[in-house]
Structures are given as C-alpha cells and as structure tokens.
Design a protein around this motif. Sequence first.
Motif, PDB file in Angstrom:
ATOM      1  N   UNK A   1       2.272  10.567  -1.183  1.00  0.00           N
ATOM      2  CA  UNK A   1       2.880  10.158   0.059  1.00  0.00           C
ATOM      3  C   UNK A   1       3.701   8.901  -0.226  1.00  0.00           C
ATOM      4  N   UNK A   2       3.244   8.177  -1.251  1.00  0.00           N
ATOM      5  CA  UNK A   2       3.845   6.889  -1.533  1.00  0.00           C
ATOM      6  C   UNK A   2       5.325   7.027  -1.840  1.00  0.00           C
ATOM      7  N   UNK A   3       6.102   6.252  -1.169  1.00  0.00           N
ATOM      8  CA  UNK A   3       7.511   6.216  -1.469  1.00  0.00           C
ATOM      9  C   UNK A   3       7.728   5.093  -2.461  1.00  0.00           C
ATOM     10  N   UNK A   4       8.683   5.266  -3.334  1.00  0.00           N
ATOM     11  CA  UNK A   4       9.026   4.086  -4.098  1.00  0.00           C
ATOM     12  C   UNK A   4      10.074   3.360  -3.272  1.00  0.00           C
ATOM     13  N   UNK A   5      10.270   2.093  -3.578  1.00  0.00           N
ATOM     14  CA  UNK A   5      11.220   1.314  -2.777  1.00  0.00           C
ATOM     15  C   UNK A   5      12.604   1.927  -2.851  1.00  0.00           C
TER      16      UNK A   5
ATOM     17  N   UNK B   1      -3.027  14.382   7.505  1.00  0.00           N
ATOM     18  CA  UNK B   1      -2.805  13.816   6.171  1.00  0.00           C
ATOM     19  C   UNK B   1      -1.664  14.548   5.489  1.00  0.00           C
TER      20      UNK B   1
ATOM     21  N   UNK C   1      -4.860  10.103  14.823  1.00  0.00           N
ATOM     22  CA  UNK C   1      -3.472  10.342  15.218  1.00  0.00           C
ATOM     23  C   UNK C   1      -3.416  10.965  16.601  1.00  0.00           C
TER      24      UNK C   1
ATOM     25  N   UNK D   1      -1.202   4.434   8.890  1.00  0.00           N
ATOM     26  CA  UNK D   1      -0.773   5.022   7.618  1.00  0.00           C
ATOM     27  C   UNK D   1      -1.461   4.340   6.444  1.00  0.00           C
TER      28      UNK D   1
ATOM     29  N   UNK E   1      -3.898   5.835   3.217  1.00  0.00           N
ATOM     30  CA  UNK E   1      -3.474   5.782   1.822  1.00  0.00           C
ATOM     31  C   UNK E   1      -4.412   4.982   0.935  1.00  0.00           C
TER      32      UNK E   1
ATOM     33  N   UNK F   1      12.781   4.462  -0.341  1.00  0.00           N
ATOM     34  CA  UNK F   1      12.860   3.889   0.999  1.00  0.00           C
ATOM     35  C   UNK F   1      14.279   3.421   1.272  1.00  0.00           C
TER      36      UNK F   1
ATOM     37  N   UNK G   1       0.839  -1.199   0.000  1.00  0.00           N
ATOM     38  CA  UNK G   1       0.000   0.000   0.000  1.00  0.00           C
ATOM     39  C   UNK G   1       0.873   1.249   0.000  1.00  0.00           C
ATOM     40  N   UNK G   2       1.964   1.196   0.755  1.00  0.00           N
ATOM     41  CA  UNK G   2       2.784   2.390   0.924  1.00  0.00           C
ATOM     42  C   UNK G   2       3.810   2.567  -0.191  1.00  0.00           C
ATOM     43  N   UNK G   3       4.185   1.494  -0.860  1.00  0.00           N
ATOM     44  CA  UNK G   3       5.128   1.606  -1.977  1.00  0.00           C
ATOM     45  C   UNK G   3       4.685   0.679  -3.103  1.00  0.00           C
ATOM     46  N   UNK G   4       4.346   1.275  -4.249  1.00  0.00           N
ATOM     47  CA  UNK G   4       3.758   0.494  -5.343  1.00  0.00           C
ATOM     48  C   UNK G   4       4.660  -0.612  -5.859  1.00  0.00           C
ATOM     49  N   UNK G   5       5.970  -0.350  -5.825  1.00  0.00           N
ATOM     50  CA  UNK G   5       6.840  -1.299  -6.517  1.00  0.00           C
ATOM     51  C   UNK G   5       7.177  -2.534  -5.699  1.00  0.00           C
ATOM     52  N   UNK G   6       6.556  -2.657  -4.516  1.00  0.00           N
ATOM     53  CA  UNK G   6       6.797  -3.862  -3.719  1.00  0.00           C
ATOM     54  C   UNK G   6       6.494  -5.123  -4.522  1.00  0.00           C
TER      55      UNK G   6
END
Lengths: 264, 258
Positions: free
Chosen positions: B33-37, B27, B93, A259, A263, B40, A172-177
């Motif tokens: 918000x999405x990080x790519x790997x 928010x 939160x 989180x 998302x 990360x 959910x937090x990183x698409x490329x997982x």
Amino acid sequence: MFERYSRIWARRAILQTLVRRDLRVRYARSWLGYLWTIIDPLAMALIYFLVFAVIFKRPDAGHKPYFLFLIIGLLPWQWFNASINETARALVAEAKLVRSTNLPRELWVIRAVIAKGIEFLLSLPVLLAFVIFYVIKGDTTLNWRIVLFPVALVLQFILLTGIGLLLAPATVLADDTIRLVRIVLRMLFYGTPIIYTLDKAPDWLQTVLWFNPLSGILELYRAGFFPERIQLAPLLIGASMSVGFLVWGSLSFARMERAVLKEI
Amino acid sequence: MGSLAGHEAGTPSARDVITADGLGIEFYRSRRRKLSLREMALRRENTAPKETFWALKDVSFSVGPGEAVGLVGSNGGGKSTLLKMIAGVLLPDEGSVKVQGGVAPLIELTGGFLGELSARENVLLTAGLHGLDKHEISERFDDIVDFAGPQVRQGLDMPFRHFSSGMQVRLGFALITTLDEPIVLVDEVLAVGDRAFREKCYQRMEDLLSQGRTLFLVSHSEADLRRFCTRGLYLQSGRLVADGPMEDVLEQYNASSA
C-alpha cells in the motif's frame, strides 16, 4: 481537535511515563549520555568559530561575542534537529506499542518533542556558564528581554509538535520520508540564521528567511543576551507559522490515523 | 446469519459493555500500500494494485457485562481484526464499536517492553502506560513478579532482552491480567509458556471471569473455547455468520469447515 487535546491532557501522566522512559533509555546506556548532549553543540560551535572567526576572519557574521552567539543558536537547533528526526520516526519506532495500546496517538509525537526538549533544557547550564564568563569579561551584558527566552521555548515546542504530527504519519505511509527529512534538515541549517544574523543577508533573502519560523524564534532566544534590536516581522511570521503548523499537523494527523493504524 | 442468530444480537440494552454496529474495515490486498514519495509527487500513480478487501463487513453484536465470548473462524476470517477494533487499536471504516469501560488487551504481550531496560523498570513503565498510578503499581508489583515465576524474580535487574521469550511473555501476561479493566481481550496467548504456566494462566482467567469481567477470547483450541466461553461468534471471511451458545457455534464451524 479540542476534544482530542483534552483526551491527551487527561493522559498526561502517561506522557510523563513515556518521557521518563525515553530519558532513562538515553542515559542508561552510557554514563557519557549527558556529556553527549552538550559535546555535540560545543563541538559544532567550535568548528564554526574556527571557520568563520579565525579562518575567514568574519566574527561579525553574528553578534559579539561570536562564540556565545553560536552557542545560543546551536542549542535550540540541536533540539529542532533531533526532535524532527525523532518525531518523523515516532510511530514507526514504537509500532509495537502503538499497536497494543489505545492511547491518543498524538502522544507518541508529543513525547518525542518533550524528551528532546528536556535534553535541551539540560544543556542550558553550558549556555549559562558561557554567559557568566562573557559577562564577567565585559563582552556582553544581560537585559530584561531575557524574559523572551521561555516564550521562544514555548513557540519552538508548538512548532515542533506541529511538524512532528505531519511527519510521523507520512513516514508510516511512505518509507522514503526519512531520507527527504534528513536532506531538508541539512539545508535548513544554513537557511536558518544560526551562524549569521538575519540582517547580514541581502534584503530579498531576508524576506525569504522571515518565512523560516526559526528565524523569529532564534531572535527571541538571543534578545536577552545581546543589545541589538530585534526585528518584528520574522517574529510575528514565526509565531503565526508555529501555530499554523500545529493546527495543520493536528488536522492532518487525525485524518491519516485510520490509514496509519492499518499499515503499522 | 445462520439459524443461531437472534441470541442477544439486535437487542442492545443499556447495560451492554461492547456494542458493534455495522462494523467494517477495508484493507489493501497487496502488502504494498505504501507509496514512495516519488509516486505521491507524481499524482499518486501507485504502481501496486489498488484492489481492496473488507476484513470485516456488517458485523453487529452486543455483549453484556460478565459474558465470556469465544471468536471462531478460519485464518483470515477477521478474528484478530475484530479484537483489535474492540481494543481501539484499529479504527473502523464503516459502522462503529462502542466499549464501556477500559480494555485489558492480551494481544501483543511484550509490546511495551524495552530490551535495554531491566525487567523491573519495564514493569513499572509499562504498568504506567496501561494507566496504573505509582501507588497501584507498587501495590501490585510483587503479585506480578510472583505470578511470572521465580526465574523472572531472579532476573529482575537484568536487561530485559536477556530473558527467554517464554519469560518475557509470562511477565507480560502477569502484568496485563492485574489491570482492573472490566473487559479482557485474549488473542491466542494461551498457547505460550510451558504446561505449568499455562495451567496458571487458565486459573487466572477463571478468576477474572468469576470476578465478573467480560472476556473476549480468540482461539483455535476447542478445549479452551469450551472451558471459558458460554457464547460464540463465528466469523467467516469478515462476516458474522453465527452468534449463539459456544457449543452450537463450534458445531456449525466444524460442519462448515469440514
């Protein structure tokens, strides 16, 4: 953590509903549905048999009979592979339901593991058929260690749930997982003693393979069908790693939940 | 808080079914918000702006059983967010929201339905998801389908995706409103369906209210709000600026947004 699991246990009827829904979707689309569950591992077993036993002439890569050895490895692998792919997408795929129902979110992961697990169980008659065939032919005998088969099943369930709880929020937090998961799975197939036995690997590699929890789990699955001694080290490591993954997964899932809900 | 503060708020009692205390949720402003790997892995060097905003902040109120509360406020005021937090599908939160008893969320009505399965299977499965057991489902099945209308009944064994969106929503509404939950959350869904069906929905909502259910309604329709709600909450940029009789709160809302 225990509080969360008692909440999940309280909702087990819903878990049953979800699993039934999964299976119904899977088998509603085509009457071939059931056949697909067994054709895939059979086809793979046939390919590896042709490559290793016929072309390379090394059927001794695994226990004898090699074809039976392959099937016993490939069926649990199929569960592992399908379950990891499915749990990684568990929250994303059901985003609408996750957003509209206040269920313990772990359910979405566990349900995928169980649904794929049931498909695994449904594929076991194939294994049974081959076991009967080879026993009658006199190529192998069953022994008491077949009681370890359900133990392996439970361990694999624990392992898959743990990994799923780690992967679902990450997706959910990183698409490329998802992409990464696919590559890792493909590599892991060869890094798991499915088409070979542990002791065929050189010593240093064997030690590395012990830390693949599937090594121990597969030893357990096979124990009842082959007379070979089972190694204790990968077993203990595999069991503790499975439990470790479940604890890690549960804690991380709880931490990511806030989180994730924002998302999704 | 405006001049209307004081009504119920600040005097929580044991009977309250919903208690929000200093509720806040933060928010990220950017959608990314999405990080790519890769990001990360590279020590979380997120290239998207890190700016955040509070969709809700310091929201406190309590609602007693059988109250009908209308939420007003302009777009982005935090109405839907508040509803989702009461439904438990978003987690705060800051602060907390306590809900006594279950919630029937009329939020994403068709959320549980799957296009490939027939309408019949969908009703059975989704009702199960919302906690009805087999016996209760078979008892209510006909009610649900009757309420959704004759077209739905005719198509019961058709794949759900062949239903028109109106029919899908009808079935969803029918299903959720037959749940026994003491709290009903409604997010703008009354705007759907044709006029005849809307009238049926109104009737159903009034029935629910007369059974003593607690209602939480988000709507931009003043008529709906006046019709169902006795108490109003006014959210402005995530803060609760008014809490009082519906009529007064609407007046304040109209005055400040004019």
